[in-house]
Design a protein around this motif. Structure first.
Motif, PDB file in Angstrom:
ATOM      1  N   HIS A   2       0.817  -1.201   0.000  1.00  0.00           N
ATOM      2  CA  HIS A   2       0.000   0.000   0.000  1.00  0.00           C
ATOM      3  C   HIS A   2       0.858   1.260   0.000  1.00  0.00           C
ATOM      4  O   HIS A   2       1.985   1.255   0.498  1.00  0.00           O
ATOM      5  N   ILE A   3       0.310   2.316  -0.572  1.00  0.00           N
ATOM      6  CA  ILE A   3       0.857   3.658  -0.429  1.00  0.00           C
ATOM      7  C   ILE A   3      -0.134   4.454   0.411  1.00  0.00           C
ATOM      8  O   ILE A   3      -1.322   4.525   0.084  1.00  0.00           O
ATOM      9  N   ARG A   4       0.353   5.058   1.457  1.00  0.00           N
ATOM     10  CA  ARG A   4      -0.480   5.850   2.365  1.00  0.00           C
ATOM     11  C   ARG A   4      -0.091   7.315   2.269  1.00  0.00           C
ATOM     12  O   ARG A   4       1.104   7.650   2.342  1.00  0.00           O
ATOM     13  N   VAL A   5      -1.062   8.169   2.079  1.00  0.00           N
ATOM     14  CA  VAL A   5      -0.818   9.606   1.989  1.00  0.00           C
ATOM     15  C   VAL A   5      -0.672  10.158   3.402  1.00  0.00           C
ATOM     16  O   VAL A   5      -1.623  10.166   4.182  1.00  0.00           O
ATOM     17  N   LEU A   6       0.521  10.639   3.723  1.00  0.00           N
ATOM     18  CA  LEU A   6       0.755  11.247   5.036  1.00  0.00           C
ATOM     19  C   LEU A   6       0.480  12.747   5.001  1.00  0.00           C
ATOM     20  O   LEU A   6      -0.005  13.317   5.973  1.00  0.00           O
ATOM     21  N   GLY A   7       0.813  13.375   3.894  1.00  0.00           N
ATOM     22  CA  GLY A   7       0.580  14.799   3.722  1.00  0.00           C
ATOM     23  C   GLY A   7       0.522  15.131   2.253  1.00  0.00           C
ATOM     24  O   GLY A   7       1.219  14.497   1.443  1.00  0.00           O
ATOM     25  N   CYS A   8      -0.311  16.104   1.882  1.00  0.00           N
ATOM     26  CA  CYS A   8      -0.461  16.431   0.463  1.00  0.00           C
ATOM     27  C   CYS A   8      -0.842  17.888   0.257  1.00  0.00           C
ATOM     28  O   CYS A   8      -1.350  18.266  -0.792  1.00  0.00           O
ATOM     29  N   SER A   9      -0.600  18.723   1.263  1.00  0.00           N
ATOM     30  CA  SER A   9      -0.957  20.135   1.176  1.00  0.00           C
ATOM     31  C   SER A   9       0.230  20.951   0.682  1.00  0.00           C
ATOM     32  O   SER A   9       1.394  20.573   0.869  1.00  0.00           O
ATOM     33  N   GLY A  10      -0.076  22.099   0.069  1.00  0.00           N
ATOM     34  CA  GLY A  10       0.976  22.982  -0.399  1.00  0.00           C
ATOM     35  C   GLY A  10       1.625  23.806   0.692  1.00  0.00           C
ATOM     36  O   GLY A  10       2.631  24.476   0.445  1.00  0.00           O
ATOM     37  N   SER A  11       1.108  23.760   1.899  1.00  0.00           N
ATOM     38  CA  SER A  11       1.713  24.434   3.038  1.00  0.00           C
ATOM     39  C   SER A  11       1.024  23.921   4.306  1.00  0.00           C
ATOM     40  O   SER A  11       0.269  22.948   4.246  1.00  0.00           O
ATOM     41  N   ILE A  12       1.264  24.570   5.433  1.00  0.00           N
ATOM     42  CA  ILE A  12       0.743  24.058   6.699  1.00  0.00           C
ATOM     43  C   ILE A  12      -0.365  24.934   7.258  1.00  0.00           C
ATOM     44  O   ILE A  12      -0.427  26.136   7.030  1.00  0.00           O
ATOM     45  N   ALA A  13      -1.252  24.292   7.986  1.00  0.00           N
ATOM     46  CA  ALA A  13      -2.304  24.899   8.804  1.00  0.00           C
ATOM     47  C   ALA A  13      -2.894  23.736   9.584  1.00  0.00           C
ATOM     48  O   ALA A  13      -2.530  22.577   9.363  1.00  0.00           O
ATOM     49  N   ALA A  14      -3.809  24.021  10.483  1.00  0.00           N
ATOM     50  CA  ALA A  14      -4.446  22.938  11.221  1.00  0.00           C
ATOM     51  C   ALA A  14      -5.100  21.965  10.243  1.00  0.00           C
ATOM     52  O   ALA A  14      -5.886  22.365   9.386  1.00  0.00           O
ATOM     53  N   GLY A  15      -4.722  20.685  10.355  1.00  0.00           N
ATOM     54  CA  GLY A  15      -5.262  19.667   9.470  1.00  0.00           C
ATOM     55  C   GLY A  15      -4.579  19.573   8.129  1.00  0.00           C
ATOM     56  O   GLY A  15      -4.951  18.725   7.304  1.00  0.00           O
ATOM     57  N   SER A  16      -3.594  20.406   7.865  1.00  0.00           N
ATOM     58  CA  SER A  16      -2.866  20.377   6.590  1.00  0.00           C
ATOM     59  C   SER A  16      -1.409  19.989   6.844  1.00  0.00           C
ATOM     60  O   SER A  16      -0.730  20.606   7.673  1.00  0.00           O
TER      61      SER A  16
END
Length: 263
Positions: A2-16
């Motif tokens: 499996h490949i699990r998405v740990l993070g996929c946002s262009g920057s940080i914020a709560a939940g990103s």
């Protein structure tokens, strides 16, 4: 596997969380802030990290992870960081320099470091932890790559590939290579909306209009997953993409999402 998405946002914020994927139990593809959601035991099992490029949102987790698992990995050997030579040089010069962060490529000792660096070349294929990973072209503001991942024993011409473009602007070389692969899932960035065209273009990121031009070169009907959208902009960017009525199933990538390479 499996490949699990740990993070996929262009920057940080709560939940990103920024970009990182866990392949099986032992391989990371990029090491953004999403790595921080792994448990210590999960972090200690990472043996390989494949980096797309040197930008902080993709590499921040490498040094922090090394620091976290130093005692738990005693006797296990170093974590191998696979990257372009230019990316490795950037990390050694600007991150692991004893000023920004300790140089874990010679700590706790030069004979038994926590990290080792392995240079990659475009087009290279490696078998790591049972999976096959191919290095793909990317077109960004710094030397960069993407990756195609194949299930164990399934890396032939007709094998389904999970493809991650990395950060990239328009990139004809990518589509020339993908024309010879069976792409089941395409994870492609669209970092900005069309209203920020100038910023997207100068920073070599995609926006919905350029995404459409890129996807027009894609053969087949893979599922398309949009990544690297800035926090708070997902709804707006996806609305612009859907308004183009492109002939693919296109959805925003989400942290926690998984892909089964054996399916």
């Amino acid at each position: 596997m499996h490949i699990r998405v740990l993070g996929c946002s262009g920057s940080i914020a709560a939940g990103s969380r920024t970009t990182s994927f866990l392949l099986g139990q032992h391989v990371l593809i990029d090491a953004g802030t999403g790595v921080g959601d792994l448990s210590l035991d999960e972090l200690a099992r990472i043996d390989h990290v494949f980096l797309t490029h040197s930008h902080l949102d993709h590499v921040l987790g490498v040094g922090l992870m090394a620091d976290s698992v130093s005692r738990r990995r005693a006797g296990r050997g170093p974590i191998t960081v696979h990257a372009l030579p230019e990316t490795i040089a950037a990390l050694q010069t600007h991150i692991f320099n004893g000023v920004v962060w300790p140089d874990f490529s010679c700590l706790p000792s030069p004979e038994s470091p926590l990290l080792t660096f392995a240079p990659l070349a475009l087009g290279q294929r490696l078998e790591v932890a049972g999976a096959v990973i191919e290095v793909l072209s990317a077109a960004h503001t710094v030397p960069a790559v993407g990756y195609a991942v194949f299930a164990p024993g399934k890396s032939g011409h007709d094998a389904d590939a999970w493809v991650f473009t990395g950060d990239t602007g328009p990139n004809p070389a990518l589509w020339q290579r993908l024309a010879h692969l069976s792409v089941a899932h395409l994870v492609i960035e669209t970092a900005f909306g069309n209203e920020e065209a100038a910023l997207a273009d100068v920073s070599k990121h995609l926006r919905p209009e350029t995404l459409a031009h890129e996807l027009a070169q894609l053969r087949g009907k893979p599922q398309v997953h949009i990544t690297h959208i800035k926090p708070g902009e997902v709804t707006a960017v996806m609305a612009q993409i859907h308004a183009l009525n492109l002939p693919w199933v296109i959805s925003p990538l989400q942290a926690g999402q998984t892909f089964d390479l054996s399916a």
